[in-house]
Each structure stands twice: as C-alpha cells, then as structure tokens.
Design a protein around this motif. Structure first.
Motif, PDB file in Angstrom:
ATOM      1  N   PRO A  71       0.794  -1.237   0.000  1.00 17.05           N
ATOM      2  CA  PRO A  71       0.000   0.000   0.000  1.00 17.05           C
ATOM      3  C   PRO A  71       0.821   1.278   0.000  1.00 17.05           C
ATOM      4  CG  PRO A  71       0.126  -0.866   2.223  1.00 17.05           C
ATOM      5  CD  PRO A  71       0.872  -1.839   1.353  1.00 17.05           C
ATOM      6  N   SER A  72       2.132   1.200   0.041  1.00 18.68           N
ATOM      7  CA  SER A  72       2.953   2.394   0.198  1.00 18.68           C
ATOM      8  C   SER A  72       3.000   3.214  -1.093  1.00 18.68           C
ATOM      9  CB  SER A  72       4.383   2.001   0.593  1.00 18.68           C
ATOM     10  OG  SER A  72       5.006   1.307  -0.461  1.00 18.68           O
ATOM     11  N   PRO A  73       3.243   4.525  -0.995  1.00 18.44           N
ATOM     12  CA  PRO A  73       3.424   5.344  -2.194  1.00 18.44           C
ATOM     13  C   PRO A  73       4.599   4.887  -3.040  1.00 18.44           C
ATOM     14  CG  PRO A  73       2.972   6.730  -0.301  1.00 18.44           C
ATOM     15  CD  PRO A  73       3.177   5.349   0.225  1.00 18.44           C
ATOM     16  N   ALA A  74       5.657   4.377  -2.415  1.00 21.63           N
ATOM     17  CA  ALA A  74       6.798   3.883  -3.191  1.00 21.63           C
ATOM     18  C   ALA A  74       6.370   2.759  -4.119  1.00 21.63           C
ATOM     19  CB  ALA A  74       7.901   3.402  -2.244  1.00 21.63           C
ATOM     20  N   ALA A  75       5.510   1.872  -3.642  1.00 20.87           N
ATOM     21  CA  ALA A  75       5.014   0.783  -4.486  1.00 20.87           C
ATOM     22  C   ALA A  75       4.120   1.325  -5.599  1.00 20.87           C
ATOM     23  CB  ALA A  75       4.248  -0.229  -3.634  1.00 20.87           C
TER      24      ALA A  75
END
Length: 230
Positions: A71-75
């Motif tokens: 769920p991270s922005p990096a992903a």
C-alpha cells in the motif's frame, strides 16, 4: 470556586474550543492511522523489483509488484513506472511523476487543517479573554464596590478561555509537525524509487522471444542465367 464552576463561567466560547479540540484529536488519529498504513517499508519490494527487472524485464517485475499489493506510495510509483516501461523511459518517468503527485496529496491531506486549527484556537481563546475582561469592567460600572465573587466570573472566563485556546493550539501544532515529518519520510522513499527506476529500465534486458515461435524461413536462392539458349 470549583473546576466545574470555572467551566460553567467560561462562557459559550469554551464549548467552541472543546468542539475544536475534539475535531483536532479525531483528525490526528485518522491521519496517524493512514500514515501508519502508507508508511510500510517498501525497501524489500523495491530490491526484489530491481532484481527481477534486471533478470526478466519490466513486465515480470510489474507482476511481482502486483502480487505484493503493497500500500505504500513507493510501491504505487514503482507500479506506475513499470506499467509504462514498454513505451520508453520518458513515458515511465511521466507516469511515476503523476503517481508521486497523487501520493503526496494523500500523504499531506489534513495537515493544512491542523495548521489552521493551531492558528484559530489561540484567537478564540483571546476573544474569550476579551469578553471576560469586558464582563469584569461591567461589574465596576454597575456596582461601586464589587465583591471578589462578582469579579471572579469575568476573570475566570478570561483565563479559562485563554488556557483552552493555548492547549488546543499546542496540540494541533505539535501533531502537525510530527505527522508532516512522517509524511516527508514516506515521500522521500517514493522519490527515491522515481529517481532509480529509469536506470533499471536502461539496463533491463530486451523483450524475450516467445517460445514456439517459428523462425523466419530463409529466402530461396534464385540462379540467374543471362546466357541465351543455343
């Protein structure tokens, strides 16, 4: 005068400050929960995607990222870049930039509201202070020798509202700083992915030839005879 009497004498502005404090606490809890979910460490996923990109290409790395459902922005930035990798590095960079802007909007949502609350709360407390002092001076205008009990109502209203406004402002200001620092760390991780992915794509292997595809048939040799028949 008891604490309950002080609260009763604080006037209607205290209830406004109490409502504002409840909203501030609610907003802090919601944003802290959202950042805890978005702030999951994506370094392992990033390293895995880089290895798969170098070994099998962007399409295989995209499948790996999709399976992780991180769920991270990096992903999200990583997924956006890999999805547009087949259209070139420039297209992947534009997709990652758009994903990064969307992630920053989600990361910093609500922080400006906390900043506004931190500015408004002491002003409300100051307004309550002024109203309380006006009430105290009205006692002097109505009574030649006012008693301490008569003056205490206006003075308590002034002091309680001042204290309540400062408490709400300090809570909102400190929480905003902590949440912003947390959002900055998450955004930095996503920014690193945006900067590194183009280099992966440059070094990625070319698209593999599908197994079972028939090789191109060689052109038949044609012998040309320019001699006339005899």
């Amino acid at each position: 005068m008891t604490s309950l009497d002080l609260l009763r004498a604080a006037g209607p502005l205290l209830w406004v400050l109490l409502a504002l404090s409840v909203y501030v606490v609610y907003l802090i809890a919601v944003r802290a929960q959202a950042l805890a979910r978005l702030g999951q460490d994506a370094r392992t996923l990033t390293e895995r995607a880089r290895a798969v990109t170098a070994e099998s290409g962007p399409a295989a790395a995209l499948a790996e990222v999709d399976r992780a459902a991180h769920p991270s922005p990096a992903a999200s930035v990583l997924r956006a870049g890999l999805a547009r990798a087949d259209r070139g590095v420039d297209a992947a960079e534009r997709a990652m930039q758009a994903a990064l802007l969307d992630a920053e909007e989600r990361l910093y949502a609500g922080l400006s509201t906390l900043g506004t609350a931190a500015q408004v709360a002491p002003l409300l407390g100051l307004l309550g202070t002024v109203i309380g002092m006006v009430r105290s001076f009205l006692v002097f205008s109505q009574t030649t020798a006012p008693t301490p009990a008569q003056l205490a109502t206006g003075i308590s209203e002034a002091l309680v509202n001042t204290a309540a406004g400062l408490v709400v402002a300090i809570l909102a200001y400190v929480a905003r700083g902590a949440l912003r620092a947390r959002a900055d760390r998450i955004a930095t991780q996503a920014e690193q992915v945006r900067e590194e992915l183009p280099g992966w794509l440059v070094r990625a292997p070319a698209a593999p030839v599908w197994a079972g595809s028939a090789p191109e048939a060689p052109l038949p040799e044609v012998a040309l005879n320019f001699g006339g028949a005899r």
